[in-house]
Design a protein around this motif. Structure first.
Motif, PDB file in Angstrom:
ATOM      1  N   VAL A 176     -33.534  43.850  17.809  1.00  0.00           N
ATOM      2  CA  VAL A 176     -33.884  43.656  16.401  1.00  0.00           C
ATOM      3  C   VAL A 176     -32.714  44.175  15.582  1.00  0.00           C
ATOM      4  O   VAL A 176     -32.401  45.369  15.614  1.00  0.00           O
ATOM      5  CB  VAL A 176     -35.184  44.411  16.048  1.00  0.00           C
ATOM      6  CG1 VAL A 176     -35.533  44.213  14.574  1.00  0.00           C
ATOM      7  CG2 VAL A 176     -36.325  43.972  16.949  1.00  0.00           C
TER       8      VAL A 176
ATOM      9  N   GLY B 114     -33.477  49.167  12.312  1.00  0.00           N
ATOM     10  CA  GLY B 114     -32.477  48.451  13.089  1.00  0.00           C
ATOM     11  C   GLY B 114     -31.153  49.191  13.079  1.00  0.00           C
ATOM     12  O   GLY B 114     -30.891  49.993  12.181  1.00  0.00           O
TER      13      GLY B 114
ATOM     14  N   THR C 120     -35.709  43.009  23.808  1.00  0.00           N
ATOM     15  CA  THR C 120     -35.619  42.395  22.486  1.00  0.00           C
ATOM     16  C   THR C 120     -34.679  43.215  21.616  1.00  0.00           C
ATOM     17  O   THR C 120     -34.848  44.435  21.491  1.00  0.00           O
ATOM     18  CB  THR C 120     -36.997  42.313  21.803  1.00  0.00           C
ATOM     19  OG1 THR C 120     -37.884  41.525  22.594  1.00  0.00           O
ATOM     20  CG2 THR C 120     -36.882  41.699  20.416  1.00  0.00           C
TER      21      THR C 120
ATOM     22  N   SER D 254     -34.870  37.816  22.333  1.00  0.00           N
ATOM     23  CA  SER D 254     -35.657  38.330  23.448  1.00  0.00           C
ATOM     24  C   SER D 254     -35.317  37.575  24.724  1.00  0.00           C
ATOM     25  O   SER D 254     -35.190  36.342  24.700  1.00  0.00           O
ATOM     26  CB  SER D 254     -37.168  38.184  23.169  1.00  0.00           C
ATOM     27  OG  SER D 254     -37.561  38.927  22.042  1.00  0.00           O
TER      28      SER D 254
ATOM     29  N   ARG E 226     -32.887  39.592  12.478  1.00  0.00           N
ATOM     30  CA  ARG E 226     -33.044  38.619  13.560  1.00  0.00           C
ATOM     31  C   ARG E 226     -33.497  39.309  14.835  1.00  0.00           C
ATOM     32  O   ARG E 226     -33.341  40.522  14.996  1.00  0.00           O
ATOM     33  CB  ARG E 226     -31.725  37.874  13.824  1.00  0.00           C
ATOM     34  CG  ARG E 226     -30.653  38.724  14.478  1.00  0.00           C
ATOM     35  CD  ARG E 226     -29.402  37.905  14.775  1.00  0.00           C
ATOM     36  NE  ARG E 226     -28.407  38.699  15.506  1.00  0.00           N
ATOM     37  CZ  ARG E 226     -28.349  38.766  16.835  1.00  0.00           C
ATOM     38  NH1 ARG E 226     -29.236  38.097  17.569  1.00  0.00           N
ATOM     39  NH2 ARG E 226     -27.424  39.487  17.433  1.00  0.00           N
ATOM     40  N   ARG E 227     -34.062  38.513  15.726  1.00  0.00           N
ATOM     41  CA  ARG E 227     -34.516  39.017  17.018  1.00  0.00           C
ATOM     42  C   ARG E 227     -34.021  38.097  18.124  1.00  0.00           C
ATOM     43  O   ARG E 227     -33.988  36.875  17.970  1.00  0.00           O
ATOM     44  CB  ARG E 227     -36.042  39.093  17.086  1.00  0.00           C
ATOM     45  CG  ARG E 227     -36.681  40.066  16.125  1.00  0.00           C
ATOM     46  CD  ARG E 227     -38.181  40.131  16.373  1.00  0.00           C
ATOM     47  NE  ARG E 227     -38.853  40.984  15.396  1.00  0.00           N
ATOM     48  CZ  ARG E 227     -40.147  41.259  15.409  1.00  0.00           C
ATOM     49  NH1 ARG E 227     -40.912  40.736  16.378  1.00  0.00           N
ATOM     50  NH2 ARG E 227     -40.689  42.044  14.484  1.00  0.00           N
TER      51      ARG E 227
ATOM     52  N   VAL F   3     -43.195  44.323  20.590  1.00  0.00           N
ATOM     53  CA  VAL F   3     -42.213  44.646  19.549  1.00  0.00           C
ATOM     54  C   VAL F   3     -42.900  45.346  18.380  1.00  0.00           C
ATOM     55  O   VAL F   3     -42.392  46.348  17.856  1.00  0.00           O
ATOM     56  CB  VAL F   3     -41.474  43.375  19.083  1.00  0.00           C
ATOM     57  CG1 VAL F   3     -40.548  43.697  17.904  1.00  0.00           C
ATOM     58  CG2 VAL F   3     -40.669  42.778  20.234  1.00  0.00           C
TER      59      VAL F   3
END
Length: 361
Positions: free
Chosen positions: A86, A69, A84, A93, A90-91, A300
């Motif tokens: 990252v 990340g 998305t 989308s 956390r993500r 992902v």
């Protein structure tokens, strides 16, 4: 180093024995012809090294993935791309592109949709097509695998025409921008006319299709123009927001992984847009285009798995080859480490592997 290949990945001593001829089918004189021979046992112990290497490599990759990340993953699709972010565990989308993109491309694809129905029924002898030198006749032979001796194309073409007619009846309610609306009407009307004539005559050929599709170049270009603008505006707004949220401290390290089918991967439209928002010093190395045969079930995970390989190879390249920049660059990139040596030997097949390069034989 074959970290990115599966040639003997995970091979145990038993598996290596089978690969090297331990099944009892080896030719006389081959070291594998004697399953208890010392040469085969020795070779198995050597091959086992790579099996262990691959397992440790895979373990590192799996453990590295949660630490990647910031990363933006882009899955190209009919809606302009699922994005998305990252970052820090956390993500987020979302599809950032407005529906104008999908509407414009949907209508621009109409000639392709018709050709997809008719192509198997083409005559393999296409008379004097425009840019004939660009049309591979062998490709035509393969695509036209049914030939013109059947009318089986009429039913699916009529059904597709019904879909187009339904869209044409409701076009006013779609409230498309003026130029896009006019171009879309042009495409739909021409397509419906071509379908009606072809069904009525129970015949078509490459020339009649070319006459239909060739007159739609300007209208298709207009639809593409609107799709491109919608994509640029949507992706730009999202990347600006994410850049502010990630912050100037982490954003320069951003990786972007773009997943797309091979036919749209170089260059991919989303790759072109997102690169403008990446740090110029790292954009070339941190923008990763991954071609897929089909859209992955978990884009992902696929993106992060590929990125983990790339990141760990980046580190390994400089530490394993501290004095060999060319080999380090190959390990860090898409080049197989054997590729350059294979090219060299193919160019000079009589070169002895034990003789320094450039030495006369």
């Amino acid at each position: 180093m074959t970290a990115r290949r599966d040639f003997l990945g995970g091979v145990t001593a038993v598996g290596a024995s089978t690969f090297l001829g331990g099944s009892g089918t080896a030719a006389a004189g081959d070291p594998g012809s004697d399953p208890d021979g010392p040469e085969l046992r020795a070779r198995n112990t050597i091959v086992a090294i790579d099996g262990h290497t691959q397992r440790h490599y895979d373990t590192l990759r799996a453990e590295l993935i949660p630490h990647l990340g910031p990363v933006v993953v882009v899955e190209n699709d009919s809606r302009g791309g699922l994005f998305t972010l990252v970052h820090e565990g956390r993500r987020e989308s979302l599809w950032p592109v407005s529906d104008i993109f999908e509407l414009a491309k949907s209508i621009a694809h109409v000639p392709l949709g018709i050709l997809s129905i008719l192509a198997p029924y083409l005559s393999r002898r296409i008379p004097n097509p425009p840019d004939a030198a660009r049309l591979d006749r062998h490709d035509v032979d393969m695509v036209a695998f049914k030939g013109p001796g059947t009318n089986a194309w009429i039913a699916p073409l009529r059904a597709f025409g019904a879909t187009l007619a339904d869209a044409r009846r409701h076009l006013d309610d779609a409230r498309l921008p003026g130029r896009l609306d006019a171009a879309s009407r042009r495409i739909l009307d021409a397509a419906l006319e071509f379908i009606a004539e072809s069904v009525s005559r129970a015949a078509f050929d490459a020339r009649s299709f070319e006459d239909f599709a060739g007159g739609l170049g300007e209208a298709i270009a207009t639809d593409i123009e609107f799709a491109a603008r919608a994509q640029i505006d949507g992706v730009a707004a999202l990347m600006n927001r994410w850049r502010d949220e990630v912050g100037p401290g982490d954003w320069p390290g951003l990786y972007v992984v773009v997943l797309s089918i091979w036919t749209t991967s170089a260059p991919n439209q989303n790759s072109i847009i997102v690169k403008r928002f990446m740090d110029p010093a790292t954009a070339d190395s941190h923008l990763i285009d991954v071609a897929t045969a089909q859209p992955p079930t978990d884009p992902v995970l696929v993106a992060l798995d590929n990125l983990a390989r790339i990141v760990q190879d980046n580190v390994a390249a400089e530490l394993v080859f501290p004095h060999d920049r060319r080999s380090a660059d190959a390990l860090k990139g898409r080049e197989d480490l054997l590729a350059r040596e294979i090219l060299h030997q193919l160019a000079c097949p009589y070169r002895s592997s034990e003789r320094p390069r450039g030495t006369a034989r």
